[in-house]
Design a protein around this motif. Structure first.
Motif, PDB file in Angstrom:
ATOM      1  N   SER A   1       0.821  -1.215   0.000  1.00 59.06           N
ATOM      2  CA  SER A   1       0.000   0.000   0.000  1.00 59.06           C
ATOM      3  C   SER A   1       0.854   1.262   0.000  1.00 59.06           C
ATOM      4  O   SER A   1       0.637   2.179  -0.800  1.00 59.06           O
ATOM      5  CB  SER A   1      -0.920  -0.016   1.223  1.00 59.06           C
ATOM      6  OG  SER A   1      -1.578   1.219   1.396  1.00 59.06           O
TER       7      SER A   1
ATOM      8  N   LEU B   1      -7.141  11.592  -1.726  1.00 66.05           N
ATOM      9  CA  LEU B   1      -8.087  11.900  -2.792  1.00 66.05           C
ATOM     10  C   LEU B   1      -8.721  13.274  -2.589  1.00 66.05           C
ATOM     11  O   LEU B   1      -9.191  13.896  -3.553  1.00 66.05           O
ATOM     12  CB  LEU B   1      -9.188  10.837  -2.839  1.00 66.05           C
ATOM     13  CG  LEU B   1      -8.746   9.419  -3.226  1.00 66.05           C
ATOM     14  CD1 LEU B   1      -9.866   8.430  -2.972  1.00 66.05           C
ATOM     15  CD2 LEU B   1      -8.324   9.379  -4.688  1.00 66.05           C
TER      16      LEU B   1
ATOM     17  N   LYS C   1      -4.605   7.148   3.168  1.00 69.71           N
ATOM     18  CA  LYS C   1      -4.642   6.859   1.734  1.00 69.71           C
ATOM     19  C   LYS C   1      -5.873   7.461   1.058  1.00 69.71           C
ATOM     20  O   LYS C   1      -5.752   8.144   0.035  1.00 69.71           O
ATOM     21  CB  LYS C   1      -4.575   5.339   1.503  1.00 69.71           C
ATOM     22  CG  LYS C   1      -3.345   4.664   2.111  1.00 69.71           C
ATOM     23  CD  LYS C   1      -2.055   5.319   1.693  1.00 69.71           C
ATOM     24  CE  LYS C   1      -0.830   4.558   2.177  1.00 69.71           C
ATOM     25  NZ  LYS C   1      -0.658   4.523   3.642  1.00 69.71           N
ATOM     26  N   PRO C   2      -7.105   7.249   1.582  1.00 69.56           N
ATOM     27  CA  PRO C   2      -8.248   7.909   0.929  1.00 69.56           C
ATOM     28  C   PRO C   2      -8.254   9.426   1.107  1.00 69.56           C
ATOM     29  O   PRO C   2      -8.822  10.147   0.282  1.00 69.56           O
ATOM     30  CB  PRO C   2      -9.467   7.268   1.612  1.00 69.56           C
ATOM     31  CG  PRO C   2      -8.960   6.742   2.906  1.00 69.56           C
ATOM     32  CD  PRO C   2      -7.541   6.335   2.647  1.00 69.56           C
TER      33      PRO C   2
ATOM     34  N   ASP D   1      -6.176   8.631  -8.784  1.00 65.70           N
ATOM     35  CA  ASP D   1      -7.269   8.308  -7.867  1.00 65.70           C
ATOM     36  C   ASP D   1      -7.409   6.794  -7.704  1.00 65.70           C
ATOM     37  O   ASP D   1      -7.686   6.296  -6.607  1.00 65.70           O
ATOM     38  CB  ASP D   1      -8.585   8.893  -8.377  1.00 65.70           C
ATOM     39  CG  ASP D   1      -8.652  10.407  -8.190  1.00 65.70           C
ATOM     40  OD1 ASP D   1      -7.730  10.948  -7.536  1.00 65.70           O
ATOM     41  OD2 ASP D   1      -9.587  11.040  -8.695  1.00 65.70           O
ATOM     42  N   ALA D   2      -7.202   6.059  -8.782  1.00 58.14           N
ATOM     43  CA  ALA D   2      -7.294   4.600  -8.708  1.00 58.14           C
ATOM     44  C   ALA D   2      -6.186   4.029  -7.836  1.00 58.14           C
ATOM     45  O   ALA D   2      -6.417   3.113  -7.024  1.00 58.14           O
ATOM     46  CB  ALA D   2      -7.227   4.000 -10.118  1.00 58.14           C
TER      47      ALA D   2
ATOM     48  N   THR E   1      -7.058   4.735  -4.203  1.00 64.24           N
ATOM     49  CA  THR E   1      -8.188   3.911  -3.751  1.00 64.24           C
ATOM     50  C   THR E   1      -7.754   2.478  -3.480  1.00 64.24           C
ATOM     51  O   THR E   1      -8.078   1.897  -2.434  1.00 64.24           O
ATOM     52  CB  THR E   1      -9.309   3.927  -4.804  1.00 64.24           C
ATOM     53  OG1 THR E   1      -9.747   5.278  -5.020  1.00 64.24           O
ATOM     54  CG2 THR E   1     -10.500   3.094  -4.340  1.00 64.24           C
ATOM     55  N   VAL E   2      -7.024   1.888  -4.420  1.00 69.25           N
ATOM     56  CA  VAL E   2      -6.541   0.520  -4.216  1.00 69.25           C
ATOM     57  C   VAL E   2      -5.587   0.472  -3.022  1.00 69.25           C
ATOM     58  O   VAL E   2      -5.631  -0.466  -2.210  1.00 69.25           O
ATOM     59  CB  VAL E   2      -5.852   0.005  -5.495  1.00 69.25           C
ATOM     60  CG1 VAL E   2      -5.204  -1.362  -5.243  1.00 69.25           C
ATOM     61  CG2 VAL E   2      -6.851  -0.089  -6.634  1.00 69.25           C
ATOM     62  N   SER E   3      -4.735   1.491  -2.886  1.00 68.73           N
ATOM     63  CA  SER E   3      -3.815   1.535  -1.762  1.00 68.73           C
ATOM     64  C   SER E   3      -4.559   1.546  -0.434  1.00 68.73           C
ATOM     65  O   SER E   3      -4.160   0.882   0.528  1.00 68.73           O
ATOM     66  CB  SER E   3      -2.921   2.779  -1.880  1.00 68.73           C
ATOM     67  OG  SER E   3      -2.103   2.925  -0.742  1.00 68.73           O
ATOM     68  N   ALA E   4      -5.667   2.305  -0.357  1.00 67.08           N
ATOM     69  CA  ALA E   4      -6.456   2.356   0.876  1.00 67.08           C
ATOM     70  C   ALA E   4      -7.048   0.988   1.204  1.00 67.08           C
ATOM     71  O   ALA E   4      -7.048   0.564   2.376  1.00 67.08           O
ATOM     72  CB  ALA E   4      -7.567   3.394   0.741  1.00 67.08           C
ATOM     73  N   CYS E   5      -7.534   0.274   0.200  1.00 70.32           N
ATOM     74  CA  CYS E   5      -8.108  -1.055   0.427  1.00 70.32           C
ATOM     75  C   CYS E   5      -7.051  -2.047   0.910  1.00 70.32           C
ATOM     76  O   CYS E   5      -7.288  -2.846   1.822  1.00 70.32           O
ATOM     77  CB  CYS E   5      -8.767  -1.568  -0.854  1.00 70.32           C
ATOM     78  SG  CYS E   5     -10.193  -0.599  -1.395  1.00 70.32           S
TER      79      CYS E   5
END
Length: 442
Positions: free
Chosen positions: A50, A120, A116-117, A193-194, A197-201
Protein backbone atom coordinates in the motif's frame (compact mmCIF):
# COMPACT_ATOMS: atom_id res chain seq x y z
CA UNK A 1 3.57 -21.62 7.10
CA UNK A 2 6.53 -21.78 9.43
CA UNK A 3 10.05 -21.02 8.32
CA UNK A 4 12.47 -23.69 9.47
CA UNK A 5 16.01 -24.66 8.65
CA UNK A 6 16.84 -28.34 8.38
CA UNK A 7 20.58 -27.85 8.31
CA UNK A 8 22.68 -28.58 11.35
CA UNK A 9 23.71 -25.47 13.26
CA UNK A 10 26.29 -24.57 15.90
CA UNK A 11 25.45 -25.43 19.48
CA UNK A 12 24.65 -21.83 20.33
CA UNK A 13 21.95 -21.72 17.66
CA UNK A 14 20.35 -25.13 18.30
CA UNK A 15 17.40 -25.52 20.65
CA UNK A 16 18.54 -27.36 23.83
CA UNK A 17 17.52 -31.02 23.74
CA UNK A 18 15.20 -31.03 26.80
CA UNK A 19 13.39 -27.94 25.55
CA UNK A 20 13.37 -29.25 21.99
CA UNK A 21 11.84 -32.52 23.13
CA UNK A 22 9.15 -30.65 25.05
CA UNK A 23 8.32 -28.69 21.91
CA UNK A 24 8.40 -31.72 19.62
CA UNK A 25 11.54 -30.58 17.80
CA UNK A 26 14.21 -33.07 16.81
CA UNK A 27 17.70 -32.25 18.16
CA UNK A 28 19.94 -30.47 15.65
CA UNK A 29 17.07 -28.66 13.94
CA UNK A 30 16.05 -25.04 14.27
CA UNK A 31 12.74 -24.34 15.98
CA UNK A 32 9.94 -23.12 13.74
CA UNK A 33 9.76 -19.35 13.61
CA UNK A 34 7.23 -17.80 16.01
CA UNK A 35 3.77 -17.27 14.48
CA UNK A 36 3.88 -13.67 15.77
CA UNK A 37 6.90 -12.93 13.57
CA UNK A 38 5.24 -14.40 10.49
CA UNK A 39 1.97 -12.60 11.16
CA UNK A 40 3.77 -9.27 11.60
CA UNK A 41 5.76 -9.99 8.45
CA UNK A 42 2.50 -10.49 6.57
CA UNK A 43 1.11 -7.23 7.96
CA UNK A 44 4.27 -5.38 6.91
CA UNK A 45 4.22 -6.97 3.45
CA UNK A 46 0.62 -5.89 2.84
CA UNK A 47 1.19 -2.42 4.32
CA UNK A 48 4.32 -1.87 2.26
CA UNK A 49 2.44 -2.78 -0.92
CA UNK A 50 0.00 0.00 0.00
CA UNK A 51 2.66 2.52 1.03
CA UNK A 52 4.99 1.95 -1.92
CA UNK A 53 2.11 2.26 -4.37
CA UNK A 54 1.70 5.83 -3.13
CA UNK A 55 5.44 6.52 -2.81
CA UNK A 56 6.02 5.43 -6.41
CA UNK A 57 3.56 7.94 -7.87
CA UNK A 58 3.66 10.72 -5.26
CA UNK A 59 6.53 12.80 -6.72
CA UNK A 60 4.98 12.79 -10.20
CA UNK A 61 1.50 13.42 -8.78
CA UNK A 62 2.64 16.40 -6.72
CA UNK A 63 4.90 18.04 -9.29
CA UNK A 64 3.20 17.17 -12.58
CA UNK A 65 -0.36 16.67 -11.36
CA UNK A 66 -0.73 19.44 -8.77
CA UNK A 67 2.03 21.73 -10.02
CA UNK A 68 4.11 21.90 -6.83
CA UNK A 69 7.55 23.45 -7.18
CA UNK A 70 10.67 21.38 -6.42
CA UNK A 71 11.09 23.47 -3.25
CA UNK A 72 7.57 22.57 -2.16
CA UNK A 73 8.24 18.90 -2.85
CA UNK A 74 11.50 19.12 -0.91
CA UNK A 75 9.64 20.50 2.12
CA UNK A 76 7.09 17.69 1.93
CA UNK A 77 9.81 15.07 1.54
CA UNK A 78 11.59 16.39 4.63
CA UNK A 79 8.31 16.36 6.56
CA UNK A 80 7.57 12.85 5.30
CA UNK A 81 10.81 11.48 6.75
CA UNK A 82 11.32 13.71 9.79
CA UNK A 83 7.97 13.25 11.54
CA UNK A 84 8.36 9.46 11.71
CA UNK A 85 11.69 9.74 13.50
CA UNK A 86 10.34 12.13 16.14
CA UNK A 87 7.24 10.04 16.94
CA UNK A 88 9.03 6.70 17.39
CA UNK A 89 9.95 7.42 21.01
CA UNK A 90 6.29 8.04 21.80
CA UNK A 91 5.19 4.74 20.29
CA UNK A 92 7.91 2.74 22.02
CA UNK A 93 7.33 4.38 25.42
CA UNK A 94 3.54 4.04 25.37
CA UNK A 95 3.79 0.40 24.33
CA UNK A 96 6.05 -0.29 27.32
CA UNK A 97 4.07 1.83 29.77
CA UNK A 98 0.72 0.19 29.11
CA UNK A 99 1.99 -3.20 27.97
CA UNK A 100 0.03 -2.82 24.73
CA UNK A 101 2.54 -3.11 21.93
CA UNK A 102 -0.04 -4.62 19.58
CA UNK A 103 -2.54 -1.83 20.29
CA UNK A 104 0.05 0.89 19.55
CA UNK A 105 1.16 -0.89 16.38
CA UNK A 106 -2.49 -1.24 15.33
CA UNK A 107 -3.08 2.47 15.94
CA UNK A 108 -0.07 3.31 13.79
CA UNK A 109 -1.13 1.02 10.95
CA UNK A 110 -4.68 2.37 11.20
CA UNK A 111 -3.57 6.01 10.92
CA UNK A 112 -1.51 5.24 7.83
CA UNK A 113 -4.43 3.35 6.27
CA UNK A 114 -6.72 6.31 6.93
CA UNK A 115 -4.38 8.66 5.07
CA UNK A 116 -4.64 6.86 1.73
CA UNK A 117 -8.25 7.91 0.93
CA UNK A 118 -7.56 11.37 2.38
CA UNK A 119 -5.08 11.92 -0.45
CA UNK A 120 -8.09 11.90 -2.79
CA UNK A 121 -9.40 15.01 -1.00
CA UNK A 122 -6.14 16.93 -0.50
CA UNK A 123 -5.22 19.26 -3.36
CA UNK A 124 -3.16 22.00 -1.71
CA UNK A 125 0.30 22.03 -0.16
CA UNK A 126 -0.93 22.50 3.46
CA UNK A 127 -3.57 19.77 3.11
CA UNK A 128 -1.18 17.29 1.52
CA UNK A 129 1.45 18.14 4.13
CA UNK A 130 -1.04 17.42 6.92
CA UNK A 131 -2.01 14.06 5.39
CA UNK A 132 1.63 13.04 4.95
CA UNK A 133 2.46 14.13 8.50
CA UNK A 134 -0.40 11.97 9.80
CA UNK A 135 0.83 9.04 7.70
CA UNK A 136 4.35 9.37 9.09
CA UNK A 137 2.93 9.72 12.61
CA UNK A 138 1.33 6.34 12.08
CA UNK A 139 4.62 4.85 10.89
CA UNK A 140 6.47 6.34 13.84
CA UNK A 141 3.93 4.99 16.34
CA UNK A 142 4.02 1.45 14.97
CA UNK A 143 7.71 0.87 14.29
CA UNK A 144 9.11 0.41 17.81
CA UNK A 145 6.10 -1.56 19.20
CA UNK A 146 6.20 -3.85 16.15
CA UNK A 147 9.93 -4.50 16.57
CA UNK A 148 9.40 -5.03 20.30
CA UNK A 149 6.80 -7.70 19.51
CA UNK A 150 9.24 -9.42 17.15
CA UNK A 151 12.10 -9.39 19.69
CA UNK A 152 9.86 -10.64 22.51
CA UNK A 153 8.39 -13.44 20.40
CA UNK A 154 11.78 -14.77 19.23
CA UNK A 155 14.29 -16.65 21.34
CA UNK A 156 17.50 -14.61 21.94
CA UNK A 157 19.62 -16.83 19.68
CA UNK A 158 17.04 -16.57 16.88
CA UNK A 159 16.46 -12.81 16.82
CA UNK A 160 18.62 -12.18 13.77
CA UNK A 161 16.68 -14.78 11.78
CA UNK A 162 13.34 -13.42 13.05
CA UNK A 163 14.16 -9.85 12.00
CA UNK A 164 15.61 -11.13 8.74
CA UNK A 165 12.38 -12.93 7.87
CA UNK A 166 10.30 -9.90 8.81
CA UNK A 167 12.45 -7.48 6.79
CA UNK A 168 12.41 -9.83 3.79
CA UNK A 169 8.62 -9.98 3.87
CA UNK A 170 8.45 -6.20 4.35
CA UNK A 171 10.72 -5.68 1.36
CA UNK A 172 8.63 -8.03 -0.78
CA UNK A 173 5.85 -5.49 -0.36
CA UNK A 174 8.21 -2.74 -1.45
CA UNK A 175 8.82 -4.70 -4.65
CA UNK A 176 5.16 -5.40 -5.37
CA UNK A 177 3.83 -1.90 -4.62
CA UNK A 178 5.52 0.10 -7.41
CA UNK A 179 4.78 -2.61 -9.98
CA UNK A 180 1.10 -2.62 -8.99
CA UNK A 181 0.97 1.19 -9.15
CA UNK A 182 2.58 1.09 -12.61
CA UNK A 183 -0.04 -1.38 -13.86
CA UNK A 184 -2.90 0.67 -12.42
CA UNK A 185 -1.61 3.88 -14.00
CA UNK A 186 -1.41 2.14 -17.37
CA UNK A 187 -4.87 0.60 -17.16
CA UNK A 188 -7.03 3.14 -15.32
CA UNK A 189 -8.52 6.25 -16.88
CA UNK A 190 -8.08 8.31 -13.70
CA UNK A 191 -4.81 6.71 -12.66
CA UNK A 192 -3.84 8.61 -9.50
CA UNK A 193 -7.27 8.31 -7.87
CA UNK A 194 -7.29 4.60 -8.71
CA UNK A 195 -3.86 4.11 -7.13
CA UNK A 196 -4.93 5.89 -3.93
CA UNK A 197 -8.19 3.91 -3.75
CA UNK A 198 -6.54 0.52 -4.22
CA UNK A 199 -3.82 1.54 -1.76
CA UNK A 200 -6.46 2.36 0.88
CA UNK A 201 -8.11 -1.06 0.43
CA UNK A 202 -4.78 -2.88 0.71
CA UNK A 203 -3.85 -0.90 3.85
CA UNK A 204 -7.17 -1.79 5.46
CA UNK A 205 -6.45 -5.47 4.76
CA UNK A 206 -3.12 -5.12 6.59
CA UNK A 207 -4.85 -3.71 9.68
CA UNK A 208 -7.36 -6.57 9.58
CA UNK A 209 -4.56 -9.17 9.49
CA UNK A 210 -2.90 -7.48 12.48
CA UNK A 211 -6.11 -7.52 14.52
CA UNK A 212 -6.99 -11.13 13.71
CA UNK A 213 -3.64 -12.93 13.62
CA UNK A 214 -1.07 -11.09 15.75
CA UNK A 215 -1.19 -12.18 19.41
CA UNK A 216 -1.17 -9.44 22.00
CA UNK A 217 1.15 -11.35 24.32
CA UNK A 218 4.57 -12.85 23.73
CA UNK A 219 4.57 -16.60 23.37
CA UNK A 220 8.17 -17.80 23.70
CA UNK A 221 8.19 -20.79 26.11
CA UNK A 222 9.81 -20.05 29.47
CA UNK A 223 9.81 -16.26 29.04
CA UNK A 224 8.48 -13.82 31.63
CA UNK A 225 5.09 -12.22 31.02
CA UNK A 226 5.27 -9.64 33.84
CA UNK A 227 8.12 -7.41 34.98
CA UNK A 228 10.34 -8.89 37.65
CA UNK A 229 10.13 -7.63 41.23
CA UNK A 230 12.32 -4.58 41.68
CA UNK A 231 12.44 -3.79 37.96
CA UNK A 232 12.69 -0.11 37.04
CA UNK A 233 9.27 1.55 36.53
CA UNK A 234 8.27 2.21 32.96
CA UNK A 235 8.51 5.96 32.38
CA UNK A 236 9.90 8.32 29.79
CA UNK A 237 12.75 9.21 32.14
CA UNK A 238 13.55 5.53 32.61
CA UNK A 239 13.51 5.05 28.82
CA UNK A 240 16.15 7.76 28.34
CA UNK A 241 17.98 6.32 31.33
CA UNK A 242 18.57 3.17 29.29
CA UNK A 243 21.41 5.04 27.61
CA UNK A 244 23.23 4.64 30.93
CA UNK A 245 23.66 0.98 30.00
CA UNK A 246 27.13 0.74 28.40
CA UNK A 247 26.13 -1.87 25.80
CA UNK A 248 23.05 0.01 24.57
CA UNK A 249 24.96 3.31 24.61
CA UNK A 250 27.67 1.85 22.37
CA UNK A 251 25.10 0.39 19.99
CA UNK A 252 23.21 3.69 19.80
CA UNK A 253 26.44 5.65 19.33
CA UNK A 254 27.56 3.40 16.47
CA UNK A 255 24.16 3.73 14.78
CA UNK A 256 24.31 7.51 15.21
CA UNK A 257 27.86 7.93 13.89
CA UNK A 258 27.33 5.68 10.90
CA UNK A 259 23.94 7.26 10.18
CA UNK A 260 25.60 10.67 9.93
CA UNK A 261 27.75 9.31 7.09
CA UNK A 262 24.99 7.53 5.16
CA UNK A 263 23.90 9.09 1.88
CA UNK A 264 20.13 8.84 1.39
CA UNK A 265 18.71 6.46 -1.19
CA UNK A 266 17.54 9.18 -3.55
CA UNK A 267 21.03 10.65 -3.79
CA UNK A 268 22.56 7.19 -4.33
CA UNK A 269 20.22 6.58 -7.26
CA UNK A 270 20.94 10.01 -8.73
CA UNK A 271 24.68 9.41 -8.39
CA UNK A 272 24.31 6.00 -10.02
CA UNK A 273 22.37 7.50 -12.91
CA UNK A 274 25.02 10.19 -13.34
CA UNK A 275 27.92 7.75 -13.09
CA UNK A 276 26.53 5.01 -15.33
CA UNK A 277 24.63 7.23 -17.77
CA UNK A 278 21.28 5.54 -17.11
CA UNK A 279 18.38 6.91 -19.16
CA UNK A 280 15.57 8.70 -17.35
CA UNK A 281 13.01 6.07 -18.35
CA UNK A 282 14.90 3.43 -16.32
CA UNK A 283 15.44 5.57 -13.24
CA UNK A 284 12.25 4.38 -11.49
CA UNK A 285 13.55 0.79 -11.57
CA UNK A 286 16.67 1.55 -9.50
CA UNK A 287 14.87 1.35 -6.11
CA UNK A 288 13.51 -2.03 -7.17
CA UNK A 289 17.09 -3.26 -7.63
CA UNK A 290 18.00 -2.28 -4.07
CA UNK A 291 14.76 -3.78 -2.74
CA UNK A 292 15.37 -7.05 -4.61
CA UNK A 293 18.86 -7.40 -3.12
CA UNK A 294 17.49 -6.55 0.34
CA UNK A 295 14.77 -9.19 -0.06
CA UNK A 296 17.20 -11.92 -1.12
CA UNK A 297 19.85 -11.20 1.52
CA UNK A 298 17.82 -10.26 4.62
CA UNK A 299 17.24 -13.80 5.88
CA UNK A 300 20.72 -15.22 5.10
CA UNK A 301 22.44 -12.26 6.76
CA UNK A 302 20.06 -12.44 9.72
CA UNK A 303 21.03 -16.09 10.23
CA UNK A 304 24.70 -15.18 9.83
CA UNK A 305 24.32 -12.51 12.51
CA UNK A 306 22.92 -15.11 14.92
CA UNK A 307 25.94 -17.32 14.29
CA UNK A 308 28.94 -14.98 14.18
CA UNK A 309 27.64 -11.92 16.04
CA UNK A 310 25.31 -9.09 15.08
CA UNK A 311 27.88 -6.35 15.57
CA UNK A 312 30.18 -7.91 12.96
CA UNK A 313 27.40 -8.20 10.38
CA UNK A 314 26.18 -4.65 11.10
CA UNK A 315 29.64 -3.19 10.53
CA UNK A 316 30.09 -5.43 7.48
CA UNK A 317 26.95 -3.93 5.99
CA UNK A 318 28.49 -0.47 6.21
CA UNK A 319 31.63 -1.82 4.55
CA UNK A 320 29.37 -2.89 1.66
CA UNK A 321 27.98 0.65 1.53
CA UNK A 322 31.52 2.06 1.49
CA UNK A 323 32.34 -0.28 -1.40
CA UNK A 324 29.28 1.03 -3.27
CA UNK A 325 30.54 4.59 -2.75
CA UNK A 326 33.93 3.54 -4.11
CA UNK A 327 32.38 2.04 -7.25
CA UNK A 328 30.35 5.22 -7.82
CA UNK A 329 33.48 7.34 -7.43
CA UNK A 330 35.40 5.12 -9.86
CA UNK A 331 32.62 5.47 -12.43
CA UNK A 332 33.13 4.02 -15.88
CA UNK A 333 30.84 2.54 -18.48
CA UNK A 334 31.04 -1.12 -17.49
CA UNK A 335 27.56 -2.69 -17.82
CA UNK A 336 27.93 -4.46 -14.46
CA UNK A 337 28.38 -1.18 -12.54
CA UNK A 338 24.68 -0.51 -11.78
CA UNK A 339 24.11 -4.12 -10.69
CA UNK A 340 27.12 -4.07 -8.38
CA UNK A 341 26.05 -0.81 -6.74
CA UNK A 342 22.45 -1.95 -6.25
CA UNK A 343 23.56 -5.32 -4.89
CA UNK A 344 25.86 -3.66 -2.36
CA UNK A 345 23.23 -1.07 -1.49
CA UNK A 346 20.59 -3.74 -0.85
CA UNK A 347 23.13 -5.83 1.04
CA UNK A 348 23.85 -2.82 3.26
CA UNK A 349 20.20 -2.64 4.29
CA UNK A 350 19.93 -6.41 4.74
CA UNK A 351 22.96 -6.42 7.06
CA UNK A 352 21.93 -3.41 9.14
CA UNK A 353 18.17 -2.81 9.37
CA UNK A 354 16.90 -5.85 11.26
CA UNK A 355 20.33 -6.80 12.59
CA UNK A 356 20.60 -3.51 14.49
CA UNK A 357 17.26 -4.16 16.19
CA UNK A 358 18.28 -7.72 17.05
CA UNK A 359 21.49 -6.43 18.66
CA UNK A 360 19.76 -3.61 20.54
CA UNK A 361 17.07 -5.98 21.86
CA UNK A 362 19.76 -7.96 23.67
CA UNK A 363 20.83 -4.85 25.59
CA UNK A 364 17.36 -3.75 26.77
CA UNK A 365 15.20 -5.30 29.53
CA UNK A 366 11.91 -6.76 28.37
CA UNK A 367 9.79 -4.19 30.23
CA UNK A 368 11.59 -1.35 28.38
CA UNK A 369 11.97 -3.11 25.03
CA UNK A 370 9.86 -0.72 22.93
CA UNK A 371 11.41 2.44 24.38
CA UNK A 372 14.94 1.09 24.10
CA UNK A 373 14.56 0.12 20.47
CA UNK A 374 12.91 3.47 19.75
CA UNK A 375 15.92 5.32 21.20
CA UNK A 376 18.26 3.59 18.75
CA UNK A 377 15.85 3.99 15.83
CA UNK A 378 15.27 7.69 16.51
CA UNK A 379 18.95 8.50 16.83
CA UNK A 380 19.75 6.69 13.59
CA UNK A 381 16.82 8.25 11.69
CA UNK A 382 17.67 11.79 12.79
CA UNK A 383 21.33 11.21 11.93
CA UNK A 384 20.40 10.05 8.44
CA UNK A 385 18.09 13.03 8.03
CA UNK A 386 20.97 15.36 8.97
CA UNK A 387 23.26 13.46 6.60
CA UNK A 388 20.78 13.96 3.77
CA UNK A 389 20.64 17.70 4.38
CA UNK A 390 24.43 17.92 4.63
CA UNK A 391 25.01 15.90 1.48
CA UNK A 392 22.50 18.00 -0.43
CA UNK A 393 24.29 21.18 0.64
CA UNK A 394 27.69 19.69 -0.26
CA UNK A 395 26.39 18.63 -3.68
CA UNK A 396 25.10 22.17 -4.28
CA UNK A 397 28.39 23.78 -3.25
CA UNK A 398 30.98 21.36 -4.64
CA UNK A 399 29.21 19.00 -7.06
CA UNK A 400 28.30 15.30 -6.75
CA UNK A 401 31.73 13.63 -6.85
CA UNK A 402 33.46 15.82 -4.21
CA UNK A 403 30.40 15.48 -1.96
CA UNK A 404 30.45 11.68 -2.28
CA UNK A 405 34.21 11.61 -1.69
CA UNK A 406 33.74 13.48 1.59
CA UNK A 407 30.92 11.12 2.58
CA UNK A 408 33.10 8.08 1.84
CA UNK A 409 36.00 9.44 3.91
CA UNK A 410 33.67 10.21 6.82
CA UNK A 411 32.09 6.75 6.61
CA UNK A 412 35.51 5.07 6.65
CA UNK A 413 36.48 7.13 9.71
CA UNK A 414 33.22 6.32 11.49
CA UNK A 415 33.70 2.61 10.77
CA UNK A 416 37.21 2.71 12.21
CA UNK A 417 35.90 4.41 15.35
CA UNK A 418 33.02 1.93 15.73
CA UNK A 419 35.43 -1.00 15.48
CA UNK A 420 37.14 0.37 18.58
CA UNK A 421 33.82 0.75 20.44
CA UNK A 422 33.67 -2.89 21.45
CA UNK A 423 30.79 -3.80 23.76
CA UNK A 424 31.71 -4.70 27.32
CA UNK A 425 29.57 -7.85 27.25
CA UNK A 426 28.29 -9.60 24.19
CA UNK A 427 24.75 -8.29 23.61
CA UNK A 428 25.10 -8.67 19.88
CA UNK A 429 26.27 -12.25 19.95
CA UNK A 430 24.36 -15.41 19.10
CA UNK A 431 23.06 -16.37 22.51
CA UNK A 432 22.85 -13.23 24.60
CA UNK A 433 19.87 -11.56 26.22
CA UNK A 434 19.25 -8.82 28.75
CA UNK A 435 16.71 -9.47 31.45
CA UNK A 436 15.92 -8.42 34.97
CA UNK A 437 18.27 -9.83 37.62
CA UNK A 438 15.89 -12.60 38.69
CA UNK A 439 15.12 -13.78 35.16
CA UNK A 440 16.52 -17.10 34.06
CA UNK A 441 19.22 -17.02 31.41
CA UNK A 442 18.41 -19.05 28.34
Amino acid sequence: MYVADSRATPASAVTPEPQAAAQGIRPGRRAALAPTVLALGTVSLITDVSSEMVTAVLPLYLVAGLGLTPLGFGLLDGLYNGVSALVRLTGGHLGDRFGRHKALAGLGYGLSALCKPLLLLAHTLPAIGAVLALDRTGKGLRTAPRDALISLAAAPEERGRAFGVHRAMDTAGALIGPILAFLILRGAADGYDAVFTVSACVAALGVLVLVLFVPGRRTVPGRRTVPAAGAAPVSLRAAFGLLGRPDLRRIALCALLLGLCTVSDGFVFLLLQHSAGIADRWFALLPLGTAAAFFLLALPLGRLADRIGRRAVFLGGHLALLAAYGILLAGGSHPALPYAVLLLHGGFYAATDGVLMAAAAGAVPEEHRGGGLALVQTGQALARFAASLGFGAAWTLWGPRPALCVAAVLLAGALALCVRLRPGGEPDGPASDTRAPDAAVA
